[in-house]
Enzyme design. Structure first.
Site, PDB file in Angstrom:
ATOM      1  N   ARG A  34      15.469  36.505 -34.250  1.00 26.33           N
ATOM      2  CA  ARG A  34      15.978  36.052 -35.545  1.00 26.33           C
ATOM      3  C   ARG A  34      16.580  37.203 -36.349  1.00 26.33           C
ATOM      4  NH1 ARG A  34      13.290  34.294 -40.835  1.00 26.33           N
ATOM      5  NH2 ARG A  34      14.526  32.546 -41.606  1.00 26.33           N
ATOM      6  N   ILE A  60      19.716  31.143 -44.089  1.00 28.30           N
ATOM      7  CA  ILE A  60      19.210  30.959 -42.741  1.00 28.30           C
ATOM      8  C   ILE A  60      17.887  30.226 -42.908  1.00 28.30           C
ATOM      9  CG2 ILE A  60      18.252  33.322 -42.781  1.00 28.30           C
ATOM     10  CD1 ILE A  60      18.399  33.326 -39.732  1.00 28.30           C
ATOM     11  N   SER A  61      17.758  29.083 -42.248  1.00 28.58           N
ATOM     12  CA  SER A  61      16.647  28.178 -42.512  1.00 28.58           C
ATOM     13  C   SER A  61      15.294  28.784 -42.169  1.00 28.58           C
ATOM     14  CB  SER A  61      16.825  26.875 -41.722  1.00 28.58           C
ATOM     15  OG  SER A  61      17.912  26.138 -42.200  1.00 28.58           O
ATOM     16  N   GLN A  62      14.275  28.280 -42.839  1.00 28.49           N
ATOM     17  CA  GLN A  62      12.885  28.625 -42.543  1.00 28.49           C
ATOM     18  C   GLN A  62      12.585  28.261 -41.086  1.00 28.49           C
ATOM     19  OE1 GLN A  62      10.206  26.263 -44.825  1.00 28.49           O
ATOM     20  NE2 GLN A  62       8.362  27.168 -43.965  1.00 28.49           N
TER      21      GLN A  62
END
Length: 214
Positions: A34, A60-62
Protein backbone atom coordinates in the site's frame (compact mmCIF):
# COMPACT_ATOMS: atom_id res chain seq x y z
CA UNK A 1 10.33 -10.30 9.62
CA UNK A 2 10.94 -6.68 8.65
CA UNK A 3 8.88 -3.71 9.80
CA UNK A 4 6.72 -3.63 6.65
CA UNK A 5 5.89 -7.33 6.94
CA UNK A 6 5.06 -6.89 10.62
CA UNK A 7 2.73 -3.96 9.89
CA UNK A 8 1.12 -5.81 6.99
CA UNK A 9 0.57 -8.85 9.16
CA UNK A 10 -1.09 -6.80 11.88
CA UNK A 11 -3.33 -5.08 9.34
CA UNK A 12 -4.42 -8.38 7.80
CA UNK A 13 -5.18 -9.76 11.28
CA UNK A 14 -7.26 -6.65 12.02
CA UNK A 15 -9.21 -7.03 8.78
CA UNK A 16 -9.93 -10.66 9.56
CA UNK A 17 -11.20 -9.73 13.02
CA UNK A 18 -13.51 -7.10 11.44
CA UNK A 19 -15.09 -9.62 9.10
CA UNK A 20 -12.92 -9.70 5.98
CA UNK A 21 -12.37 -13.45 6.02
CA UNK A 22 -12.07 -14.45 2.34
CA UNK A 23 -8.54 -15.91 2.13
CA UNK A 24 -8.10 -14.84 -1.52
CA UNK A 25 -8.98 -11.23 -0.68
CA UNK A 26 -6.64 -11.17 2.31
CA UNK A 27 -3.81 -12.71 0.28
CA UNK A 28 -4.34 -10.14 -2.49
CA UNK A 29 -4.23 -7.27 -0.03
CA UNK A 30 -1.14 -8.62 1.70
CA UNK A 31 0.62 -8.96 -1.67
CA UNK A 32 0.10 -5.29 -2.60
CA UNK A 33 2.42 -2.79 -0.94
CA UNK A 34 0.00 0.00 0.00
CA UNK A 35 2.96 2.33 0.59
CA UNK A 36 3.45 2.50 -3.20
CA UNK A 37 0.11 4.29 -3.49
CA UNK A 38 0.45 6.64 -0.49
CA UNK A 39 1.91 10.16 -0.53
CA UNK A 40 5.45 10.32 0.86
CA UNK A 41 4.39 12.39 3.88
CA UNK A 42 1.94 9.66 4.91
CA UNK A 43 4.27 6.68 4.45
CA UNK A 44 4.40 5.98 8.18
CA UNK A 45 0.61 5.43 8.02
CA UNK A 46 0.61 3.27 4.88
CA UNK A 47 -0.25 0.09 6.78
CA UNK A 48 -2.72 1.68 9.18
CA UNK A 49 -6.41 0.92 8.75
CA UNK A 50 -7.43 4.41 7.73
CA UNK A 51 -8.18 6.45 4.63
CA UNK A 52 -5.47 8.90 3.55
CA UNK A 53 -5.52 12.00 1.30
CA UNK A 54 -4.25 11.91 -2.28
CA UNK A 55 -4.26 14.60 -4.98
CA UNK A 56 -7.40 16.22 -6.43
CA UNK A 57 -9.12 16.18 -3.01
CA UNK A 58 -9.56 12.42 -3.27
CA UNK A 59 -8.55 9.64 -0.87
CA UNK A 60 -6.99 6.22 -0.82
CA UNK A 61 -9.65 4.13 0.88
CA UNK A 62 -9.40 2.59 4.33
CA UNK A 63 -8.07 -1.00 3.95
CA UNK A 64 -11.11 -2.40 5.78
CA UNK A 65 -13.43 -0.82 3.19
CA UNK A 66 -11.23 -2.10 0.35
CA UNK A 67 -11.38 -5.58 1.86
CA UNK A 68 -15.10 -5.43 2.56
CA UNK A 69 -16.01 -4.22 -0.94
CA UNK A 70 -13.67 -6.69 -2.62
CA UNK A 71 -15.08 -9.56 -0.58
CA UNK A 72 -18.64 -8.49 -1.40
CA UNK A 73 -17.79 -8.41 -5.11
CA UNK A 74 -16.81 -12.12 -5.07
CA UNK A 75 -14.31 -11.85 -7.93
CA UNK A 76 -13.30 -15.13 -9.60
CA UNK A 77 -10.13 -15.79 -11.64
CA UNK A 78 -11.78 -15.59 -15.08
CA UNK A 79 -13.84 -12.48 -14.37
CA UNK A 80 -13.67 -9.18 -16.19
CA UNK A 81 -14.14 -6.40 -13.63
CA UNK A 82 -15.06 -2.75 -14.21
CA UNK A 83 -13.81 -0.31 -11.58
CA UNK A 84 -15.29 3.19 -11.49
CA UNK A 85 -12.75 5.56 -9.91
CA UNK A 86 -9.12 4.50 -10.31
CA UNK A 87 -7.95 7.04 -7.72
CA UNK A 88 -4.57 6.09 -6.31
CA UNK A 89 -4.70 2.71 -8.05
CA UNK A 90 -4.64 0.72 -4.80
CA UNK A 91 -8.09 -0.86 -5.08
CA UNK A 92 -7.38 -1.56 -8.73
CA UNK A 93 -4.16 -3.36 -7.82
CA UNK A 94 -5.99 -5.55 -5.30
CA UNK A 95 -8.64 -6.45 -7.88
CA UNK A 96 -5.92 -7.29 -10.40
CA UNK A 97 -4.74 -10.13 -8.16
CA UNK A 98 -8.19 -11.71 -8.26
CA UNK A 99 -9.58 -11.08 -11.76
CA UNK A 100 -8.58 -11.94 -15.30
CA UNK A 101 -8.82 -8.30 -16.36
CA UNK A 102 -9.66 -5.04 -14.60
CA UNK A 103 -11.04 -2.12 -16.62
CA UNK A 104 -10.65 1.06 -14.58
CA UNK A 105 -12.13 4.49 -15.34
CA UNK A 106 -10.94 7.78 -13.79
CA UNK A 107 -12.22 11.35 -14.33
CA UNK A 108 -8.95 13.03 -13.20
CA UNK A 109 -6.28 12.59 -15.86
CA UNK A 110 -3.42 13.44 -13.47
CA UNK A 111 -4.56 10.77 -10.99
CA UNK A 112 -4.85 8.22 -13.78
CA UNK A 113 -1.31 8.92 -15.04
CA UNK A 114 0.08 8.47 -11.51
CA UNK A 115 -1.91 5.30 -10.92
CA UNK A 116 -0.77 3.81 -14.23
CA UNK A 117 2.87 4.45 -13.27
CA UNK A 118 2.40 2.72 -9.91
CA UNK A 119 0.74 -0.29 -11.51
CA UNK A 120 3.66 -0.57 -13.93
CA UNK A 121 6.06 -0.35 -10.99
CA UNK A 122 4.36 -3.39 -9.47
CA UNK A 123 4.44 -5.13 -12.89
CA UNK A 124 0.66 -5.42 -12.99
CA UNK A 125 -0.26 -6.00 -16.63
CA UNK A 126 -3.92 -7.08 -16.57
CA UNK A 127 -5.38 -3.59 -15.98
CA UNK A 128 -6.83 -1.48 -18.81
CA UNK A 129 -7.50 2.17 -17.98
CA UNK A 130 -9.51 5.01 -19.47
CA UNK A 131 -9.89 8.73 -18.73
CA UNK A 132 -13.64 9.33 -18.95
CA UNK A 133 -16.91 9.90 -17.09
CA UNK A 134 -17.21 7.02 -14.64
CA UNK A 135 -20.97 7.35 -14.35
CA UNK A 136 -21.25 6.18 -17.95
CA UNK A 137 -19.17 3.06 -17.30
CA UNK A 138 -17.35 1.55 -20.29
CA UNK A 139 -20.06 0.47 -22.75
CA UNK A 140 -17.65 -0.66 -25.48
CA UNK A 141 -16.13 -3.25 -23.13
CA UNK A 142 -19.43 -4.34 -21.54
CA UNK A 143 -20.83 -6.63 -20.32
CA UNK A 144 -18.75 -7.22 -17.17
CA UNK A 145 -18.88 -10.02 -14.62
CA UNK A 146 -18.37 -7.59 -11.76
CA UNK A 147 -18.50 -3.81 -11.28
CA UNK A 148 -17.07 -1.86 -8.34
CA UNK A 149 -17.82 1.83 -7.82
CA UNK A 150 -15.42 3.67 -5.52
CA UNK A 151 -17.37 6.95 -5.36
CA UNK A 152 -20.84 7.64 -4.00
CA UNK A 153 -23.59 7.51 -6.59
CA UNK A 154 -26.41 9.95 -5.73
CA UNK A 155 -29.00 7.51 -7.13
CA UNK A 156 -29.30 3.85 -8.09
CA UNK A 157 -26.46 3.20 -10.61
CA UNK A 158 -28.84 2.22 -13.43
CA UNK A 159 -26.41 2.94 -16.30
CA UNK A 160 -23.79 0.72 -14.72
CA UNK A 161 -26.25 -2.06 -13.92
CA UNK A 162 -27.03 -2.24 -17.66
CA UNK A 163 -23.36 -3.18 -18.23
CA UNK A 164 -23.44 -6.27 -15.99
CA UNK A 165 -23.64 -9.80 -17.33
CA UNK A 166 -26.67 -11.85 -16.25
CA UNK A 167 -26.00 -12.99 -12.69
CA UNK A 168 -23.30 -10.34 -12.26
CA UNK A 169 -22.57 -8.37 -9.09
CA UNK A 170 -22.16 -4.61 -8.61
CA UNK A 171 -20.96 -3.02 -5.37
CA UNK A 172 -21.53 0.70 -4.94
CA UNK A 173 -22.00 3.33 -2.20
CA UNK A 174 -25.29 5.16 -2.76
CA UNK A 175 -26.41 8.42 -1.18
CA UNK A 176 -26.36 12.19 -1.46
CA UNK A 177 -25.00 13.03 2.00
CA UNK A 178 -21.55 12.64 3.58
CA UNK A 179 -22.57 9.19 4.84
CA UNK A 180 -23.80 6.68 2.28
CA UNK A 181 -25.06 3.10 2.27
CA UNK A 182 -22.91 0.45 0.61
CA UNK A 183 -25.15 -1.64 -1.63
CA UNK A 184 -24.55 -4.94 -3.40
CA UNK A 185 -26.67 -5.62 -6.48
CA UNK A 186 -26.93 -9.21 -7.75
CA UNK A 187 -28.50 -10.01 -11.12
CA UNK A 188 -31.53 -12.31 -11.13
CA UNK A 189 -32.77 -14.71 -13.81
CA UNK A 190 -35.63 -12.37 -14.82
CA UNK A 191 -33.21 -9.50 -15.48
CA UNK A 192 -33.96 -7.66 -12.23
CA UNK A 193 -31.48 -7.06 -9.41
CA UNK A 194 -31.55 -8.05 -5.78
CA UNK A 195 -30.19 -5.23 -3.61
CA UNK A 196 -28.52 -5.81 -0.25
CA UNK A 197 -27.48 -3.03 2.14
CA UNK A 198 -24.10 -3.88 3.67
CA UNK A 199 -23.04 -0.96 5.89
CA UNK A 200 -22.64 2.81 6.12
CA UNK A 201 -19.57 4.26 4.38
CA UNK A 202 -18.04 7.63 3.50
CA UNK A 203 -16.95 8.22 -0.10
CA UNK A 204 -16.36 11.26 -2.26
CA UNK A 205 -19.30 11.82 -4.65
CA UNK A 206 -19.48 10.35 -8.14
CA UNK A 207 -19.43 13.47 -10.33
CA UNK A 208 -20.58 13.71 -13.93
CA UNK A 209 -18.07 14.36 -16.68
CA UNK A 210 -14.29 14.50 -16.65
CA UNK A 211 -12.46 16.92 -14.39
CA UNK A 212 -10.93 20.21 -15.54
CA UNK A 213 -7.45 20.45 -14.09
CA UNK A 214 -4.76 23.10 -14.09
Amino acid sequence: MNLKDDRAGRLILSLRQQGVTDPRVLAAMESIDRAVFVHEKFLDQAWEDQALPIDCAQTISQPFIVGLMTQALDVQPRHRVLEIGTGSGYQCAVLSRLARYVYSVERYRSLLVEAEAKLRLLQIDNVITQHSDGGLGWPKQAPFDRIMVTAASPNEPTELLKQLKPGGVLVCPVGRTSVQMLHRYTGQEDGSFRRESLCEVRFVPLVEGTAKEG
